[in-house]
Design a protein around this motif. Structure first.
Motif, PDB file in Angstrom:
ATOM      1  N   PHE A  88      65.782 -28.507 157.449  1.00  0.00           N
ATOM      2  CA  PHE A  88      64.432 -29.004 157.662  1.00  0.00           C
ATOM      3  C   PHE A  88      64.392 -30.532 157.665  1.00  0.00           C
ATOM      4  CE2 PHE A  88      64.043 -24.678 156.467  1.00  0.00           C
ATOM      5  CZ  PHE A  88      62.931 -24.208 157.134  1.00  0.00           C
ATOM      6  N   SER A  89      65.132 -31.143 156.752  1.00  0.00           N
ATOM      7  CA  SER A  89      65.157 -32.608 156.713  1.00  0.00           C
ATOM      8  C   SER A  89      65.877 -33.182 157.931  1.00  0.00           C
ATOM      9  CB  SER A  89      65.828 -33.090 155.421  1.00  0.00           C
ATOM     10  OG  SER A  89      67.144 -32.582 155.318  1.00  0.00           O
ATOM     11  N   ALA A  90      66.753 -32.365 158.548  1.00  0.00           N
ATOM     12  CA  ALA A  90      67.496 -32.821 159.727  1.00  0.00           C
ATOM     13  C   ALA A  90      66.964 -32.198 161.008  1.00  0.00           C
ATOM     14  CB  ALA A  90      68.975 -32.486 159.567  1.00  0.00           C
ATOM     15  N   TYR A  91      65.736 -31.704 160.965  1.00  0.00           N
ATOM     16  CA  TYR A  91      65.169 -31.049 162.137  1.00  0.00           C
ATOM     17  C   TYR A  91      65.163 -31.991 163.339  1.00  0.00           C
ATOM     18  CZ  TYR A  91      61.830 -28.205 164.844  1.00  0.00           C
ATOM     19  OH  TYR A  91      61.210 -27.445 165.802  1.00  0.00           O
ATOM     20  N   PHE A  92      65.697 -31.509 164.456  1.00  0.00           N
ATOM     21  CA  PHE A  92      65.777 -32.257 165.718  1.00  0.00           C
ATOM     22  C   PHE A  92      66.765 -33.419 165.665  1.00  0.00           C
ATOM     23  CE2 PHE A  92      63.128 -29.694 168.000  1.00  0.00           C
ATOM     24  CZ  PHE A  92      62.537 -30.263 169.121  1.00  0.00           C
ATOM     25  N   ALA A  93      67.519 -33.561 164.589  1.00  0.00           N
ATOM     26  CA  ALA A  93      68.567 -34.577 164.558  1.00  0.00           C
ATOM     27  C   ALA A  93      69.755 -34.077 165.374  1.00  0.00           C
ATOM     28  CB  ALA A  93      68.992 -34.858 163.120  1.00  0.00           C
ATOM     29  N   ASP A  94      70.673 -34.982 165.688  1.00  0.00           N
ATOM     30  CA  ASP A  94      71.873 -34.584 166.423  1.00  0.00           C
ATOM     31  C   ASP A  94      72.596 -33.475 165.663  1.00  0.00           C
ATOM     32  OD1 ASP A  94      71.348 -36.458 168.337  1.00  0.00           O
ATOM     33  OD2 ASP A  94      72.831 -37.910 167.636  1.00  0.00           O
ATOM     34  N   GLY A  95      72.900 -32.408 166.353  1.00  0.00           N
ATOM     35  CA  GLY A  95      73.614 -31.302 165.741  1.00  0.00           C
ATOM     36  C   GLY A  95      72.738 -30.270 165.072  1.00  0.00           C
ATOM     37  N   SER A  96      71.421 -30.493 165.050  1.00  0.00           N
ATOM     38  CA  SER A  96      70.520 -29.526 164.424  1.00  0.00           C
ATOM     39  C   SER A  96      70.549 -28.206 165.186  1.00  0.00           C
ATOM     40  CB  SER A  96      69.089 -30.077 164.401  1.00  0.00           C
ATOM     41  OG  SER A  96      68.176 -29.067 163.991  1.00  0.00           O
ATOM     42  N   GLU A  97      70.637 -27.093 164.444  1.00  0.00           N
ATOM     43  CA  GLU A  97      70.629 -25.783 165.079  1.00  0.00           C
ATOM     44  C   GLU A  97      69.208 -25.319 165.412  1.00  0.00           C
ATOM     45  OE1 GLU A  97      72.693 -23.007 162.657  1.00  0.00           O
ATOM     46  OE2 GLU A  97      74.661 -23.910 162.991  1.00  0.00           O
TER      47      GLU A  97
END
Length: 273
Positions: A88-97
């Motif tokens: 959730f904290s990395a949502y839409f970041a590079d590599g996010s599933e």
């Protein structure tokens, strides 16, 4: 049932959606908020996942045909422990599933949707498969009212009624909007309940933010002796829970900035913005 310990609190689910949307600088907040209570009730009481396993053979099916509302489903899947906090904290970041639309490669999401109208037909197929296998699995397909404009919805509805798929329930998120404007202005629908009834469905219309009403209506439809497929028409508010987003269609495609993020969180928490 799927979860006897999770509360699926609507406020907490909305906070998770806001956190995701802000972290990923992404859109579709309003259309996620309109289905929060519907998903909360489904996951809390009506969806069966033996062993809390999203792959369980005997599971019920939830097809999010309006795939752009997927952040609301992600929030529920977090409560189930199927998704970890870092997703959730990395949502839409590079590599996010996690994507901005429902993606069947994520355990717990039954279909890849976003091309509107198709998830409904997939759900009908899942219900038909369960009937042929003689299982007691149920299928829910959650669609938007704008999506009801699509022809495949009605082809699938004819098929479901013809084959007496009493194990299939469509839930219509009738929030009155679609991407480009009010549904009434884009293409008039009239009474959605009457339309599904004319296609052979047993249908009920309720307040889609009243969790007691949602629960009672689902139980009533499943308890019916009719062999007809079921339709639950949920009258909802796009952007529900944040006053400046409610019935304001710019929040279909608008991104949060630090000010609107703080204001939205304050509104969900019940504090003055």
């Amino acid at each position: 049932m799927s979860s006897q310990t999770q509360s699926f609190d609507a406020k907490a689910l909305r906070e998770t959606v806001l956190d995701m949307a802000y972290a990923g600088s992404t859109v579709h907040i309003g259309c996620a908020f309109s289905i929060i209570e519907l998903l909360a009730v489904l996951y809390r009481k009506h969806l069966r996942y033996p062993g809390n396993d999203p792959h369980a053979t005997g599971r019920d099916y939830l097809v999010l045909s309006k795939g752009h509302g997927v952040m609301a489903q992600y929030a529920c899947m977090r409560e189930l422990g199927w998704l970890k906090d870092e997703a959730f904290s990395a949502y839409f970041a590079d590599g996010s599933e996690l994507k901005g639309l429902s993606d069947s490669r994520i355990p717990g999401l039954e279909v890849t949707s976003g091309s509107l109208g198709h998830g409904f037909s997939v759900g009908v197929g899942l219900a038909m498969g369960a009937k042929l296998r003689g299982t007691d699995q149920k299928t829910f397909a959650l669609v938007g009212d704008g999506e009801v404009n699509e022809g495949p919805i009605w082809e699938g509805a004819l098929f479901a009624a013809h084959h007496e798929l009493k194990n299939f329930m469509v839930i219509v998120d009738e929030n009155g909007f679609q991407a480009m404007g009010r549904t009434q202005e884009v293409l008039k629908l009239g009474s959605i309940q009457a339309k599904f009834e004319s296609f052979g469905f047993e249908a009920i219309t309720i307040d889609g933010h009243d969790e007691v009403a949602i629960d009672c209506a689902i139980m009533q439809l499943w308890a019916s002796n009719s062999a007809s497929p079921k339709a639950l028409i949920a009258k909802t508010v796009k952007g529900k829970g944040v006053p400046f987003m409610e019935n304001n269609n710019i929040w279909h495609y608008t991104r949060l900035d630090p000010v609107t993020y703080a204001r939205a969180l304050s509104a969900v928490d019940g504090r003055a913005p």
